[in-house]
Design a protein around this motif. Structure first.
Motif, PDB file in Angstrom:
ATOM      1  N   UNK A  20       0.831  -1.194   0.000  1.00  0.00           N
ATOM      2  CA  UNK A  20       0.000   0.000   0.000  1.00  0.00           C
ATOM      3  C   UNK A  20       0.863   1.239   0.000  1.00  0.00           C
ATOM      4  N   UNK A  21       0.223   2.375  -0.095  1.00  0.00           N
ATOM      5  CA  UNK A  21       0.948   3.634  -0.135  1.00  0.00           C
ATOM      6  C   UNK A  21       1.147   4.173   1.286  1.00  0.00           C
ATOM      7  N   UNK A  22       2.224   4.907   1.475  1.00  0.00           N
ATOM      8  CA  UNK A  22       2.457   5.559   2.754  1.00  0.00           C
ATOM      9  C   UNK A  22       1.607   6.824   2.841  1.00  0.00           C
ATOM     10  N   UNK A  23       1.529   7.364   4.035  1.00  0.00           N
ATOM     11  CA  UNK A  23       0.773   8.614   4.240  1.00  0.00           C
ATOM     12  C   UNK A  23       1.344   9.734   3.370  1.00  0.00           C
ATOM     13  N   UNK A  24       2.678   9.815   3.291  1.00  0.00           N
ATOM     14  CA  UNK A  24       3.311  10.858   2.478  1.00  0.00           C
ATOM     15  C   UNK A  24       3.006  10.672   0.996  1.00  0.00           C
ATOM     16  N   UNK A  44     -15.979  16.024  -2.737  1.00  0.00           N
ATOM     17  CA  UNK A  44     -15.994  15.317  -1.460  1.00  0.00           C
ATOM     18  C   UNK A  44     -15.081  14.100  -1.517  1.00  0.00           C
ATOM     19  N   UNK A  45     -14.302  13.914  -0.450  1.00  0.00           N
ATOM     20  CA  UNK A  45     -13.417  12.763  -0.327  1.00  0.00           C
ATOM     21  C   UNK A  45     -13.741  12.037   0.970  1.00  0.00           C
ATOM     22  N   UNK A  46     -13.812  10.718   0.910  1.00  0.00           N
ATOM     23  CA  UNK A  46     -14.080   9.936   2.112  1.00  0.00           C
ATOM     24  C   UNK A  46     -12.897   9.034   2.423  1.00  0.00           C
ATOM     25  N   UNK A  47     -12.764   8.683   3.695  1.00  0.00           N
ATOM     26  CA  UNK A  47     -11.695   7.774   4.105  1.00  0.00           C
ATOM     27  C   UNK A  47     -11.830   6.429   3.398  1.00  0.00           C
ATOM     28  N   UNK A  48     -13.052   5.936   3.314  1.00  0.00           N
ATOM     29  CA  UNK A  48     -13.278   4.633   2.687  1.00  0.00           C
ATOM     30  C   UNK A  48     -12.880   4.651   1.215  1.00  0.00           C
ATOM     31  N   UNK A  49     -13.261   5.713   0.529  1.00  0.00           N
ATOM     32  CA  UNK A  49     -12.944   5.860  -0.896  1.00  0.00           C
ATOM     33  C   UNK A  49     -11.433   5.846  -1.125  1.00  0.00           C
ATOM     34  N   UNK A  50     -10.699   6.620  -0.331  1.00  0.00           N
ATOM     35  CA  UNK A  50      -9.253   6.712  -0.511  1.00  0.00           C
ATOM     36  C   UNK A  50      -8.539   5.451  -0.036  1.00  0.00           C
ATOM     37  N   UNK A  51      -9.040   4.837   1.029  1.00  0.00           N
ATOM     38  CA  UNK A  51      -8.427   3.600   1.517  1.00  0.00           C
ATOM     39  C   UNK A  51      -8.500   2.515   0.451  1.00  0.00           C
ATOM     40  N   UNK A  52      -9.625   2.448  -0.252  1.00  0.00           N
ATOM     41  CA  UNK A  52      -9.776   1.470  -1.330  1.00  0.00           C
ATOM     42  C   UNK A  52      -8.870   1.817  -2.508  1.00  0.00           C
ATOM     43  N   UNK A  53      -8.824   3.101  -2.866  1.00  0.00           N
ATOM     44  CA  UNK A  53      -8.024   3.526  -4.019  1.00  0.00           C
ATOM     45  C   UNK A  53      -6.537   3.267  -3.811  1.00  0.00           C
ATOM     46  N   UNK A  57      -4.973   1.120   5.051  1.00  0.00           N
ATOM     47  CA  UNK A  57      -5.968   1.204   6.114  1.00  0.00           C
ATOM     48  C   UNK A  57      -6.536   2.620   6.188  1.00  0.00           C
ATOM     49  N   UNK A  58      -7.705   2.736   6.789  1.00  0.00           N
ATOM     50  CA  UNK A  58      -8.311   4.057   6.955  1.00  0.00           C
ATOM     51  C   UNK A  58      -7.486   4.918   7.907  1.00  0.00           C
ATOM     52  N   UNK A  59      -6.711   4.283   8.782  1.00  0.00           N
ATOM     53  CA  UNK A  59      -5.849   5.042   9.695  1.00  0.00           C
ATOM     54  C   UNK A  59      -4.806   5.835   8.914  1.00  0.00           C
ATOM     55  N   UNK A  60      -4.188   5.192   7.920  1.00  0.00           N
ATOM     56  CA  UNK A  60      -3.187   5.877   7.096  1.00  0.00           C
ATOM     57  C   UNK A  60      -3.836   7.014   6.310  1.00  0.00           C
ATOM     58  N   UNK A  61      -5.018   6.744   5.757  1.00  0.00           N
ATOM     59  CA  UNK A  61      -5.746   7.777   5.010  1.00  0.00           C
ATOM     60  C   UNK A  61      -6.101   8.944   5.920  1.00  0.00           C
ATOM     61  N   UNK A  62      -6.541   8.629   7.137  1.00  0.00           N
ATOM     62  CA  UNK A  62      -6.931   9.677   8.084  1.00  0.00           C
ATOM     63  C   UNK A  62      -5.751  10.600   8.388  1.00  0.00           C
ATOM     64  N   UNK A  63      -4.565  10.020   8.517  1.00  0.00           N
ATOM     65  CA  UNK A  63      -3.367  10.819   8.778  1.00  0.00           C
ATOM     66  C   UNK A  63      -3.065  11.741   7.598  1.00  0.00           C
ATOM     67  N   UNK A  64      -3.169  11.200   6.378  1.00  0.00           N
ATOM     68  CA  UNK A  64      -2.900  12.008   5.186  1.00  0.00           C
ATOM     69  C   UNK A  64      -3.910  13.143   5.058  1.00  0.00           C
ATOM     70  N   UNK A  65      -5.175  12.838   5.299  1.00  0.00           N
ATOM     71  CA  UNK A  65      -6.220  13.853   5.180  1.00  0.00           C
ATOM     72  C   UNK A  65      -6.073  14.927   6.253  1.00  0.00           C
ATOM     73  N   UNK A  82     -14.808  15.538   4.500  1.00  0.00           N
ATOM     74  CA  UNK A  82     -13.745  16.350   3.910  1.00  0.00           C
ATOM     75  C   UNK A  82     -14.048  16.667   2.455  1.00  0.00           C
ATOM     76  N   UNK A  83     -13.829  17.918   2.088  1.00  0.00           N
ATOM     77  CA  UNK A  83     -13.974  18.334   0.696  1.00  0.00           C
ATOM     78  C   UNK A  83     -12.710  19.080   0.276  1.00  0.00           C
ATOM     79  N   UNK A  84     -12.461  19.093  -1.017  1.00  0.00           N
ATOM     80  CA  UNK A  84     -11.338  19.865  -1.548  1.00  0.00           C
ATOM     81  C   UNK A  84     -11.639  21.347  -1.329  1.00  0.00           C
ATOM     82  N   UNK A  85     -10.638  22.102  -0.914  1.00  0.00           N
ATOM     83  CA  UNK A  85     -10.826  23.509  -0.565  1.00  0.00           C
ATOM     84  C   UNK A  85     -11.381  24.319  -1.733  1.00  0.00           C
TER      85      UNK A  85
END
Length: 243
Positions: A20-24, A44-53, A57-65, A82-85
């Motif tokens: 998987x990918x790192x948070x960075x 809109x971005x969700x933890x589940x969406x990014x974790x799958x992509x 884990x959702x923990x890593x995604x949560x840290x990145x977000x 979370x949404x893009x600014x």
């Protein structure tokens, strides 16, 4: 700590890195999507969406977000996530005000002691921009023209400055999508004139060219126009008129 525990702890980081990918890396990929204007303001971005992509884990995604939210690239909204600014015109004026203070000094410092390797990297980057423009690869061109400004900060040798410029440039990309009548990349000649001034050691010319360039960007954004009325404000006004 026993031997079995040490083996498990040593193995987990390698497993996560290979599967998987790192948070960075997640942050880098999201920023790349912003720079190429593949990710729109308000998306809109969700933890589940990014974790799958990213197969993490959702923990890593949560840290990145969380890091992206800290830098202003993502916005956390109640009951939405979370949404893009979506930088307002006022926020965009503030972003460009900072850039107009910082970036002329970056190029001035580079011109004060121009190095062959630094100029070579800038020239190579300009060639990449030229190639993307020639091929009509708009997404790559937009990203490269933004990354030009990050490269200048990197060559200045200040890690904190590079981090600051990454956030400012990403927000500028989003502001262009919101406020510019055209979504073009930077004009084809302005980066070249900045590099030419750096190469000959003319700090004043480099700073002046950078300021001219940023004012050009600012003018194209029409930031003197009033903020558009929100749908909710319009509905409230319509209700008052009906009453």
């Amino acid at each position: 700590m026993d031997q079995e525990t040490r083996v498990v702890n040593d193995t987990l980081p390698r497993f996560e890195k290979s599967h998987g990918k790192s948070e960075a890396e997640i942050r880098r990929r999201i920023l790349k999507a912003v720079f190429e204007q593949r990710m729109r303001p308000g998306e809109r971005l969700t933890e589940e969406q990014l974790a799958t992509a990213f197969d993490v884990s959702r923990t890593v995604v949560r840290q990145a977000m969380a890091r992206l939210a800290q830098d202003g690239i993502l916005e956390k909204l109640p009951n939405v996530g979370s949404t893009v600014a979506s930088p307002s015109r006022k926020q965009t004026r503030d972003i460009l005000a900072i850039r107009k203070m910082v970036e002329p000094e970056i190029v001035r410092s580079l011109a004060a002691a121009p190095s062959g390797p630094a100029v070579a990297r800038l020239r190579a980057h300009l060639l990449q921009e030229f190639d993307a423009r020639k091929r009509g690869d708009r997404g790559t061109l937009v990203r490269l023209t933004g990354e030009f400004h990050l490269l200048l900060a990197e060559l200045a040798g200040n890690e904190l400055l590079t981090h600051l410029m990454t956030g400012l440039q990403a927000l500028t990309c989003l502001a262009i999508l919101l406020h510019a009548e055209r979504e073009d990349a930077c004009p084809p000649d302005e980066h070249g004139t900045i590099v030419a001034a750096i190469e000959v050691g003319d700090g004043e010319a480099a700073a002046a060219q950078m300021l001219h360039h940023l004012r050009h960007v600012e003018k194209d954004l029409h930031l003197d126009r009033p903020e558009p009325e929100s749908a909710l404000a319009w509905l409230r006004g319509s209700e008052r008129e009906r009453i």
